[in-house]
Motif scaffolding. Sequence first.
Motif, PDB file in Angstrom:
ATOM      1  N   THR A 286      13.443  87.887  13.599  1.00 21.92           N
ATOM      2  CA  THR A 286      12.093  88.096  14.126  1.00 21.92           C
ATOM      3  C   THR A 286      11.794  89.592  14.154  1.00 21.92           C
ATOM      4  N   SER A 288      11.179  92.637  16.385  1.00 24.89           N
ATOM      5  CA  SER A 288      11.459  93.004  17.776  1.00 24.89           C
ATOM      6  C   SER A 288      12.068  94.408  17.797  1.00 24.89           C
ATOM      7  N   THR A 296      18.139  93.435  17.201  1.00 24.24           N
ATOM      8  CA  THR A 296      16.707  93.559  16.989  1.00 24.24           C
ATOM      9  C   THR A 296      16.407  94.151  15.604  1.00 24.24           C
ATOM     10  N   SER A 348       9.668  89.092  20.767  1.00 26.66           N
ATOM     11  CA  SER A 348       9.804  88.695  19.372  1.00 26.66           C
ATOM     12  C   SER A 348       8.485  88.223  18.768  1.00 26.66           C
TER      13      SER A 348
END
Length: 411
Positions: A286, A288, A296, A348
Amino acid sequence: MERPLARLEVPDLELGLREKLVHADRLRPGARAAHGTAIYGLSLADDMTDTTLGHAGNGYPDAAVELDESTRVDLPWRGIEAVIGDLVDANGDPVGASPRGMVQHLVERFGALGLEPVLGFEYETWVFEADRDDRRPGSLAHAVTIADLAAEFARRMAAIGHPLEAVRSQARAGFVEFSIAPSPALRAADGAARARRHLRELCAERGLVASFMAKPFGDREGAGGHVHASLERDGANVFAADERLSAVGARFVAGLVASLPQLTLMFNPHVNSFKRIDPRMWVPTTSSWGYDDRRTACRVVVRPETSARVEHRRGGADANPYVIAAAVLAGGVDGLERRLELPPPRTSRAVPVTLGEAIAAFERSRYVDRLLPRRFVDAFAATRRTELTLYEAWLDRTITDFELQRHVEHR
């Protein structure tokens, strides 16, 4: 007497740099060369896709190539000079599909804000024996082999002004990671493109193959191509303050997080690219961000402040250095220009999970025409569609091992 040769290096949409050898006097300072516009329609395997610049209707014409003298270097192990030249239009400006020209334009937008973006590229690469029948990474027989390869690669990169910060062998045989010292964005992208080329050449000299394929094995880690980005004002890093993101740093990262869903194609440009995406291997699924959080997409490092930066972890080693640099710069400058607010850490946003989804999101992106040249967008999307079409055609006519194992005895 035989005239010496020189190497012209031209940025493309796929490999980073394509080269051709010409007589050195044709590449003397101030000279202009020419190159076919078909370069923007070539795939990794040299499949041809028509683009707005080069197509059957206009006969795939040449365009002038303007040499960037700041990139002229000696290659002492080859005994020749090399210089990067970009395709330009009648006004001398980079043609719209040029990924290097796109990086230049985005750097200018940062300059209008009083900022200079600095990038550092970090690659993971498979190195395997060229004579292996299965074309899979093989063990480099002795540790000294890896050390010698790394030392020579470091010497060559230092000789052309793009020193490496580190080279190391990962846990598995034949898996090598290297990072290039940070530098201003365009110079950094040039260095990354040259590093990929020089490592391939060095390995070929030694009966090895260097592969930047994102995921050659289904049961092993993939090869990442991470980009570390920071911002300088008057030569000082302004990305962080008091061990937190500064205002400009926060807006830059906010732009990266907001743009990744629409610009995923620039980070993951092939069918195979998406097979690398696996959170078990610390590859983000995702969009992030987080402080020193490798789970992340955008890992922010603020200590020490003099080297504060964000590490964009979504890209694979298969991404073109100029294209991925442009994606980072476009997202970052958008965050600055629109003064975007940074969401809480680890918030996210969904991103495309297949090449087809990434193409669709890219083509309808609001970044098109505002931050990215239309001719680049058209050419890049067209070449990605060609890859997807070729893959789907292969899949349609290929009987996989999975099918045979499940069905052949139950006919």
